[in-house]
Design a protein around this motif. Structure first.
Motif, PDB file in Angstrom:
ATOM      1  N   TYR A 221       0.823  -1.207   0.000  1.00 44.96           N
ATOM      2  CA  TYR A 221       0.000   0.000   0.000  1.00 44.96           C
ATOM      3  C   TYR A 221       0.861   1.262   0.000  1.00 44.96           C
ATOM      4  O   TYR A 221       0.515   2.262  -0.627  1.00 44.96           O
ATOM      5  N   LEU A 222       1.983   1.207   0.704  1.00 43.25           N
ATOM      6  CA  LEU A 222       2.898   2.349   0.706  1.00 43.25           C
ATOM      7  C   LEU A 222       3.480   2.554  -0.685  1.00 43.25           C
ATOM      8  O   LEU A 222       3.633   3.694  -1.146  1.00 43.25           O
ATOM      9  N   ASP A 223       3.799   1.461  -1.370  1.00 45.68           N
ATOM     10  CA  ASP A 223       4.315   1.559  -2.735  1.00 45.68           C
ATOM     11  C   ASP A 223       3.263   2.164  -3.673  1.00 45.68           C
ATOM     12  O   ASP A 223       3.598   2.958  -4.564  1.00 45.68           O
ATOM     13  N   LYS A 224       2.001   1.792  -3.479  1.00 46.40           N
ATOM     14  CA  LYS A 224       0.924   2.360  -4.297  1.00 46.40           C
ATOM     15  C   LYS A 224       0.797   3.860  -4.049  1.00 46.40           C
ATOM     16  O   LYS A 224       0.630   4.647  -4.983  1.00 46.40           O
ATOM     17  N   LEU A 225       0.876   4.256  -2.782  1.00 47.37           N
ATOM     18  CA  LEU A 225       0.805   5.680  -2.440  1.00 47.37           C
ATOM     19  C   LEU A 225       1.957   6.435  -3.087  1.00 47.37           C
ATOM     20  O   LEU A 225       1.768   7.502  -3.677  1.00 47.37           O
ATOM     21  N   SER A 226       3.165   5.872  -2.976  1.00 47.22           N
ATOM     22  CA  SER A 226       4.350   6.523  -3.522  1.00 47.22           C
ATOM     23  C   SER A 226       4.249   6.678  -5.035  1.00 47.22           C
ATOM     24  O   SER A 226       4.567   7.737  -5.583  1.00 47.22           O
ATOM     25  N   ALA A 227       3.794   5.634  -5.706  1.00 47.96           N
ATOM     26  CA  ALA A 227       3.653   5.707  -7.162  1.00 47.96           C
ATOM     27  C   ALA A 227       2.601   6.738  -7.562  1.00 47.96           C
ATOM     28  O   ALA A 227       2.776   7.472  -8.543  1.00 47.96           O
ATOM     29  N   LYS A 228       1.535   6.823  -6.796  1.00 44.39           N
ATOM     30  CA  LYS A 228       0.447   7.751  -7.108  1.00 44.39           C
ATOM     31  C   LYS A 228       0.893   9.204  -7.009  1.00 44.39           C
ATOM     32  O   LYS A 228       0.482  10.049  -7.809  1.00 44.39           O
ATOM     33  N   HIS A 229       1.747   9.496  -6.029  1.00 46.20           N
ATOM     34  CA  HIS A 229       2.141  10.887  -5.773  1.00 46.20           C
ATOM     35  C   HIS A 229       3.606  11.178  -6.092  1.00 46.20           C
ATOM     36  O   HIS A 229       4.071  12.287  -5.839  1.00 46.20           O
ATOM     37  N   GLY A 230       4.331  10.200  -6.606  1.00 44.89           N
ATOM     38  CA  GLY A 230       5.735  10.408  -6.930  1.00 44.89           C
ATOM     39  C   GLY A 230       6.588  10.699  -5.710  1.00 44.89           C
ATOM     40  O   GLY A 230       7.417  11.613  -5.710  1.00 44.89           O
ATOM     41  N   LEU A 231       6.411   9.907  -4.663  1.00 43.31           N
ATOM     42  CA  LEU A 231       7.089  10.174  -3.385  1.00 43.31           C
ATOM     43  C   LEU A 231       8.459   9.517  -3.277  1.00 43.31           C
ATOM     44  O   LEU A 231       9.202   9.799  -2.328  1.00 43.31           O
ATOM     45  N   GLY A 232       8.790   8.628  -4.200  1.00 47.36           N
ATOM     46  CA  GLY A 232      10.068   7.934  -4.108  1.00 47.36           C
ATOM     47  C   GLY A 232      10.022   6.806  -3.095  1.00 47.36           C
ATOM     48  O   GLY A 232       8.961   6.378  -2.657  1.00 47.36           O
ATOM     49  N   GLU A 233      11.190   6.341  -2.685  1.00 44.83           N
ATOM     50  CA  GLU A 233      11.278   5.232  -1.731  1.00 44.83           C
ATOM     51  C   GLU A 233      10.934   5.715  -0.326  1.00 44.83           C
ATOM     52  O   GLU A 233      11.543   6.661   0.179  1.00 44.83           O
ATOM     53  N   LEU A 234       9.962   5.073   0.306  1.00 40.37           N
ATOM     54  CA  LEU A 234       9.532   5.461   1.649  1.00 40.37           C
ATOM     55  C   LEU A 234       9.727   4.295   2.612  1.00 40.37           C
ATOM     56  O   LEU A 234       9.485   3.140   2.257  1.00 40.37           O
ATOM     57  N   PRO A 235      10.143   4.579   3.853  1.00 40.00           N
ATOM     58  CA  PRO A 235      10.381   3.502   4.821  1.00 40.00           C
ATOM     59  C   PRO A 235       9.092   3.031   5.481  1.00 40.00           C
ATOM     60  O   PRO A 235       8.135   3.791   5.627  1.00 40.00           O
ATOM     61  N   THR A 236       9.071   1.771   5.900  1.00 38.18           N
ATOM     62  CA  THR A 236       7.943   1.244   6.680  1.00 38.18           C
ATOM     63  C   THR A 236       8.403   0.967   8.111  1.00 38.18           C
ATOM     64  O   THR A 236       7.932   0.040   8.753  1.00 38.18           O
ATOM     65  N   ALA A 237       9.329   1.788   8.585  1.00 35.99           N
ATOM     66  CA  ALA A 237       9.848   1.609   9.941  1.00 35.99           C
ATOM     67  C   ALA A 237       8.753   1.874  10.967  1.00 35.99           C
ATOM     68  O   ALA A 237       7.737   2.511  10.688  1.00 35.99           O
ATOM     69  N   ASN A 238       8.964   1.394  12.182  1.00 36.24           N
ATOM     70  CA  ASN A 238       8.046   1.625  13.292  1.00 36.24           C
ATOM     71  C   ASN A 238       7.788   3.126  13.467  1.00 36.24           C
ATOM     72  O   ASN A 238       8.695   3.945  13.364  1.00 36.24           O
TER      73      ASN A 238
END
Length: 283
Positions: A221-238
């Protein structure tokens, strides 16, 4: 003649009657009375036992035919909105008495406003959540920085109904990150403002852990969000580890704190009722 704009409050819920009762208690104490309460029961147990205890609230209950999860439930809630303004709230969060009044006032020069929050840990004593710890979540509104780590909390946010005319409903495809997506889409076309007051209370139980989920389940889901808004690589850290990142810590802001730390005892608990707390609808 009442000239106050009607505020429609959308609350998705699933089998969490005691927490929902506390939220309704907090809504019954609002200094801004012109509210429409839309509770979307996501195919869980009936909520009538708790809503019946707050007859002074203008409450509408919608029931999902099957368990569609929290984003779909919010979208169903949108179909029943009568108000000029919409306020979102999770079923286990709380709003201090002056919250809605302050947010309506702040919206006059904006299209969407969101407050700071106090995140509180708790234990349940005789059916009521009692705080065991609390901390302030208050960060400067920096749109570019919020493309990397969002400090927008949807619970308690208030916005003009017409936002959905341009943006459409909430995006079920980004699921866990529906609120971040909504914030980014709104920021592209509308005036968005942070209100420096911690008048929304965000519940967090250490045992349950609703501020983070398994990284492997959230990653798609984070990858989908990033692709939708062009956010680049985002961490899923705590979540709490991310708060310690220098870029995030540098955005910490001063805010107004007014909660006395006392719990919101609902009429459900006061009348000796009991509700299930197995699962909720937090995003």
């Amino acid at each position: 003649m009442d000239t106050q704009p009607l505020v429609s409050v959308i609350i998705p819920t699933y089998n969490r009657l005691e927490a929902l009762g506390e939220l309704l208690e907090s809504l019954s104490r609002q200094t801004y009375p012109h509210l429409q309460i839309i509770i979307v029961n996501d195919a869980g147990e009936s909520v009538e036992r708790v809503t019946a205890l707050y007859p002074e609230l203008d409450t509408l209950v919608l029931t999902m035919e099957s368990n569609g999860k929290h984003v779909a439930a919010r979208n169903l809630g949108l179909t029943a909105v009568r108000g000029e303004y919409i306020l979102l709230c999770d079923d286990d969060d709380l709003l201090l008495p002056a919250h809605v009044e302050r947010m309506v006032r702040e919206l006059q020069d904006s299209d969407l406003v969101y407050s700071d929050v106090e995140i509180f840990d708790y234990t349940v004593v005789e059916g009521t959540r009692r705080p065991t710890g609390r901390f302030i979540f208050a960060y400067e509104h920096d749109l570019e920085a919020m493309r990397k780590f969002s400090t927008f909390v949807a619970s308690g946010c208030l916005y003009r109904r017409e936002l959905h005319e341009r943006l459409g409903p909430f995006d079920t495809e980004v699921y866990h990150y529906w609120d971040w997506d909504f914030f980014l889409r709104a920021s592209e076309s509308f005036r968005v403002k942070r209100v420096p007051v911690a008048s929304a209370l965000y519940a967090f139980a250490s045992a349950g852990g609703n501020l983070s989920g398994p990284a492997d389940s959230m990653r798609p889901y984070l990858d989908k969000l990033s692709a939708k808004h062009g956010l680049g690589e985002l961490p899923t850290a705590n979540f709490f580890l991310l708060l310690e990142e220098p870029d995030v810590k540098s955005r910490k802001a001063v805010t107004e704190v007014s909660w006395d730390g006392e719990p919101f005892v609902s009429r459900l608990t006061g009348f000796g009722g009991s509700g299930s707390r197995e699962e909720g609808e937090n995003g």
